[in-house]
Motif scaffolding. Structure first.
Motif, PDB file in Angstrom:
ATOM      1  N   UNK A 118      -5.546 -61.866  37.637  1.00 34.45           N
ATOM      2  CA  UNK A 118      -4.356 -62.657  37.206  1.00 34.45           C
ATOM      3  C   UNK A 118      -3.390 -61.844  36.277  1.00 34.45           C
ATOM      4  N   UNK A 119      -4.038 -61.200  35.332  1.00 30.81           N
ATOM      5  CA  UNK A 119      -3.273 -60.445  34.304  1.00 30.81           C
ATOM      6  C   UNK A 119      -2.850 -59.090  34.904  1.00 30.81           C
ATOM      7  N   UNK A 120      -3.756 -58.423  35.510  1.00 25.17           N
ATOM      8  CA  UNK A 120      -3.026 -57.034  36.341  1.00 25.17           C
ATOM      9  C   UNK A 120      -1.875 -57.428  37.255  1.00 25.17           C
ATOM     10  N   UNK A 121      -2.020 -58.614  38.124  1.00 27.06           N
ATOM     11  CA  UNK A 121      -0.848 -58.892  38.963  1.00 27.06           C
ATOM     12  C   UNK A 121       0.485 -59.308  38.054  1.00 27.06           C
ATOM     13  N   UNK A 122       0.104 -60.237  37.184  1.00 32.11           N
ATOM     14  CA  UNK A 122       1.064 -60.833  36.312  1.00 32.11           C
ATOM     15  C   UNK A 122       2.033 -59.632  35.608  1.00 32.11           C
ATOM     16  N   UNK A 123       1.417 -58.744  35.085  1.00 30.33           N
ATOM     17  CA  UNK A 123       1.866 -57.697  34.525  1.00 30.33           C
ATOM     18  C   UNK A 123       2.562 -56.523  35.524  1.00 30.33           C
TER      19      UNK A 123
END
Length: 188
Positions: A118-123
């Motif tokens: 979620x974090x890597x995709x969001x950023x």
């Protein structure tokens, strides 16, 4: 500077993403529901550990009668909602961007898969990494070498030709046990 390495491996929390203040705030919020606490120095000493391991240690330190899996789920759910609004890349992300396409790169983290993805995709950072290895992918977590050895295997690179970027003693020990060189980003 990194030309002699065939693969680069990055820890996530505190290394490429500024997640630690949010993790600490989530722990404090969840623990306050149960009248438990942990001092920040003890929390910092546990950097690199899985959420479940931290939960178990907190329960033991507070002599609480609680299920570690339940505490882990509550903290993970809370931190996930908080992180997407607060997390920012750290300066080391410039190394990731400058070496993209020149070397295979991986993330090797003690965080749970759903949160990491979620974090890597969001950023918009997931695209930089050939592999992402999380707490869900290995049985033995840092300081065991399994996370970094799996990163090397998934990148198709000999472990001895990998460089690890880490901010925690557990992670630095894992890199050493994997036969990899490491950069302690706390000293940069």
């Amino acid at each position: 500077m990194y030309d002699r390495y065939a693969g680069l491996i990055f820890d996530m929390d505190g290394t490429i993403l500024d997640t630690e203040p949010t993790h600490q705030a989530a722990w404090q919020a969840v623990l306050s529901r149960y009248g438990m606490h942990i001092d920040m120095q003890s929390m910092t000493a546990l950097n690199g550990s899985t959420t479940r391991r931290i939960a178990q240690l907190i329960i033991e330190a507070n002599q609480a009668d609680m299920d570690a899996d339940q505490l882990t789920r509550e903290k993970t759910a809370l931190v996930k909602t908080m992180l997407l609004d607060t997390v920012r890349p750290l300066p080391l992300i410039d190394v990731v961007k400058s070496w993209h396409g020149r070397r295979p790169m991986a993330v090797g983290t003690g965080s749970e898969s759903a949160l990491v993805e979620a974090l890597l995709s969001h950023l918009n950072l997931r695209r930089y990494f050939t592999a992402v290895v999380t707490a869900d992918d290995v049985q033995h977590h840092k300081p065991a070498p399994d996370t970094f050895l799996l990163c090397a295997r998934l990148m198709g690179v000999d472990a001895r030709k990998c460089l690890v970027f880490e901010d925690a003693d557990f992670g630095l020990e894992a890199a050493r046990l994997a036969g990899m060189d490491a950069v302690d980003v706390r000293k940069q």
